[in-house]
Scaffold this active site. Structure first.
Site, PDB file in Angstrom:
ATOM      1  N   TYR A 174      -9.790 -11.207  -5.464  1.00 47.51           N
ATOM      2  CA  TYR A 174      -8.838 -11.329  -6.574  1.00 47.51           C
ATOM      3  C   TYR A 174      -9.019 -12.656  -7.306  1.00 47.51           C
ATOM      4  O   TYR A 174      -8.883 -12.725  -8.523  1.00 47.51           O
ATOM      5  CB  TYR A 174      -7.398 -11.207  -6.053  1.00 47.51           C
ATOM      6  CG  TYR A 174      -7.106  -9.822  -5.537  1.00 47.51           C
ATOM      7  CD1 TYR A 174      -6.805  -8.791  -6.414  1.00 47.51           C
ATOM      8  CD2 TYR A 174      -7.166  -9.529  -4.194  1.00 47.51           C
ATOM      9  CE1 TYR A 174      -6.546  -7.507  -5.949  1.00 47.51           C
ATOM     10  CE2 TYR A 174      -6.916  -8.243  -3.716  1.00 47.51           C
ATOM     11  CZ  TYR A 174      -6.611  -7.241  -4.602  1.00 47.51           C
ATOM     12  OH  TYR A 174      -6.383  -5.977  -4.144  1.00 47.51           O
ATOM     13  N   HIS A 228      -2.461   2.078  -6.023  1.00 47.81           N
ATOM     14  CA  HIS A 228      -3.277   0.889  -5.768  1.00 47.81           C
ATOM     15  C   HIS A 228      -3.434   0.029  -7.012  1.00 47.81           C
ATOM     16  O   HIS A 228      -3.657  -1.184  -6.905  1.00 47.81           O
ATOM     17  CB  HIS A 228      -4.642   1.297  -5.208  1.00 47.81           C
ATOM     18  CG  HIS A 228      -4.902   0.709  -3.854  1.00 47.81           C
ATOM     19  ND1 HIS A 228      -4.042   0.873  -2.781  1.00 47.81           N
ATOM     20  CD2 HIS A 228      -5.910  -0.074  -3.403  1.00 47.81           C
ATOM     21  CE1 HIS A 228      -4.519   0.224  -1.726  1.00 47.81           C
ATOM     22  NE2 HIS A 228      -5.641  -0.356  -2.079  1.00 47.81           N
ATOM     23  N   ARG A 281       0.851  -1.186   0.000  1.00 44.56           N
ATOM     24  CA  ARG A 281       0.000   0.000   0.000  1.00 44.56           C
ATOM     25  C   ARG A 281       0.895   1.247   0.000  1.00 44.56           C
ATOM     26  O   ARG A 281       2.079   1.173   0.353  1.00 44.56           O
ATOM     27  CB  ARG A 281      -0.882   0.028   1.252  1.00 44.56           C
ATOM     28  CG  ARG A 281      -1.783  -1.188   1.436  1.00 44.56           C
ATOM     29  CD  ARG A 281      -2.524  -1.077   2.761  1.00 44.56           C
ATOM     30  NE  ARG A 281      -3.463  -2.169   2.973  1.00 44.56           N
ATOM     31  CZ  ARG A 281      -3.183  -3.286   3.655  1.00 44.56           C
ATOM     32  NH1 ARG A 281      -1.976  -3.434   4.190  1.00 44.56           N
ATOM     33  NH2 ARG A 281      -4.089  -4.232   3.820  1.00 44.56           N
ATOM     34  N   HIS A 300      -3.813  -8.650   4.325  1.00 43.75           N
ATOM     35  CA  HIS A 300      -5.241  -8.530   4.606  1.00 43.75           C
ATOM     36  C   HIS A 300      -5.566  -9.175   5.949  1.00 43.75           C
ATOM     37  O   HIS A 300      -4.997 -10.214   6.301  1.00 43.75           O
ATOM     38  CB  HIS A 300      -6.068  -9.228   3.516  1.00 43.75           C
ATOM     39  CG  HIS A 300      -6.171  -8.454   2.248  1.00 43.75           C
ATOM     40  ND1 HIS A 300      -6.411  -9.039   1.023  1.00 43.75           N
ATOM     41  CD2 HIS A 300      -6.068  -7.123   2.006  1.00 43.75           C
ATOM     42  CE1 HIS A 300      -6.442  -8.117   0.087  1.00 43.75           C
ATOM     43  NE2 HIS A 300      -6.237  -6.949   0.659  1.00 43.75           N
ATOM     44  N   LYS A 333      -1.444  -2.137   8.160  1.00 46.66           N
ATOM     45  CA  LYS A 333      -2.564  -1.549   8.903  1.00 46.66           C
ATOM     46  C   LYS A 333      -2.610  -2.116  10.321  1.00 46.66           C
ATOM     47  O   LYS A 333      -2.362  -3.294  10.540  1.00 46.66           O
ATOM     48  CB  LYS A 333      -3.889  -1.846   8.188  1.00 46.66           C
ATOM     49  CG  LYS A 333      -4.106  -1.019   6.933  1.00 46.66           C
ATOM     50  CD  LYS A 333      -5.497  -1.244   6.377  1.00 46.66           C
ATOM     51  CE  LYS A 333      -5.785  -0.330   5.205  1.00 46.66           C
ATOM     52  NZ  LYS A 333      -7.146  -0.522   4.650  1.00 46.66           N
ATOM     53  N   ARG A 346      -0.695  -2.411  -6.823  1.00 44.93           N
ATOM     54  CA  ARG A 346      -1.002  -3.429  -5.802  1.00 44.93           C
ATOM     55  C   ARG A 346      -2.001  -4.445  -6.347  1.00 44.93           C
ATOM     56  O   ARG A 346      -1.841  -5.651  -6.182  1.00 44.93           O
ATOM     57  CB  ARG A 346      -1.553  -2.741  -4.554  1.00 44.93           C
ATOM     58  CG  ARG A 346      -2.047  -3.682  -3.448  1.00 44.93           C
ATOM     59  CD  ARG A 346      -2.452  -2.843  -2.230  1.00 44.93           C
ATOM     60  NE  ARG A 346      -3.221  -3.579  -1.241  1.00 44.93           N
ATOM     61  CZ  ARG A 346      -2.687  -4.343  -0.285  1.00 44.93           C
ATOM     62  NH1 ARG A 346      -1.385  -4.501  -0.225  1.00 44.93           N
ATOM     63  NH2 ARG A 346      -3.451  -4.955   0.603  1.00 44.93           N
TER      64      ARG A 346
END
Length: 341
Positions: free
Chosen positions: A305, A270, A168, A296, A194, A273
């Protein structure tokens, strides 16, 4: 708004309440980008609330922010913003009021009376065109980006890093020189994602060599010896690259490589990514592997995906020219049957 307020907990200034809330959230170790987003959402809606109340923002206190005023504030805030932006702001304010209710300053959370749009889940938006990543890298290697102060080694390192790790924007900006470690040929990249979650990504020899060439060019360019704590990615003045600079750099790389029309609207870093993840899925990576590499927290995000790859495969199969013959034959038979009837 009444000119007389009952002095008490609810009379704390709204501006001050925002800053105290942001201080309280530091314990969660949010990234600077996340904190900036919280502040933007809180102050943006607060400005709308002040206009709706007919006063300056500094004149609002927590007790003023009731359901009616927040509904009017969000009505203005939502006017020129995408549904996803409004939903994010709604969530930020919901957390803000939840905090002050827990602190005993407010009796209830007015956000429960404020409607929010349903944001459509956005699917992956990889670069369009099977050869686009290769075309982009080859053009950058050839020095396609015409800038006042060209630095092709840095441009290549940034784009290749995103394409081959799926990082990211905030993760890329948080990298340090020491984030890349291990023996030659077995390098790994330590990434803070994150929620402060760390993950370690394998780096293969070609990318290792590319990043190494960039770092050598950087030392020669600025005449300095790099230390482990230095930012990995910097601008042409040697300063740590920031979000706006990264977005502009990637946008210019697309433009000068002639692939700007292959990038989905609103998707810059993005898109790289998403290209990384989509190619993983196309090459048979499991949803668990994709989840770990992308950082994730939910398998649902990674599954998208796999799903989009299946759709792309069906679309490719549908475009087979032999199907055209069958469609014409089917059409001809249908026409003959209609004439016979």
């Amino acid at each position: 708004m009444s000119g007389e307020r009952e002095l008490g907990a609810g009379a704390v200034g709204a501006d001050r309440a925002v800053e105290e809330y942001l201080v309280a959230r530091r314990a969660e170790k949010p990234s600077p980008h996340t904190v900036a987003a919280y502040r933007r959402d809180l102050l943006g809606v607060l400005g709308c609330a002040a206009r709706a109340a007919g006063c300056e923002r500094s004149g609002l206190v927590l007790a003023d922010l009731d359901a009616g005023l927040m509904r009017r504030a969000f009505a203005e805030f939502a006017g020129e913003r995408a549904p996803s932006s409004v939903v994010r702001a709604w969530s930020t304010w919901n957390g803000f009021f939840g905090f002050w209710v827990a602190e005993g300053v407010l009796e209830g959370n007015p956000m429960q009376a404020v409607r929010r749009p349903r944001a459509r889940p956005g699917g992956p938006k990889p670069l369009m065109g099977e050869d686009t990543p290769e075309r982009l890298l080859e053009a950058l290697a050839a020095g396609c980006r015409r800038a006042r102060d060209p630095w092709p080694e840095r441009d290549m390192a940034v784009v290749a890093l995103a394409l081959l790790t799926g990082l990211r924007s905030a993760e890329m900006l948080g990298l340090r020189v020491e984030s890349l470690s291990g023996r030659p040929g077995e390098r790994r990249l330590r990434v803070v994602g994150k929620g402060g979650r760390e993950r370690s990504l394998p780096i293969e020899a070609p990318l290792e060599a590319l990043v190494g060439a960039y770092l050598e060019s950087r030392e020669a360019r600025f005449g300095v010896r790099l230390s482990g704590g230095d930012a990995l990615l910097v601008d042409t003045r040697g300063r740590a690259l920031r979000r706006g600079g990264l977005q502009y750099l990637v946008q210019q790389c697309y433009k000068h490589a002639g692939v700007g029309d292959r990038v989905a609207r609103g998707s810059l870093v993005h898109a790289l990514r998403h290209t990384f993840a989509t190619r993983l899925a196309e090459d048979g990576a499991s949803v668990t592997e994709i989840m770990r590499l992308l950082g994730h927290s939910s398998i649902t995000s990674s599954q998208s995906y796999i799903d989009v790859t299946a759709s792309a495969q069906r679309e490719a199969a549908r475009s087979n020219r032999t199907y055209g013959v069958l469609r014409r034959l089917a059409g001809g038979e249908g026409a003959r049957e209609a004439a016979a009837g």
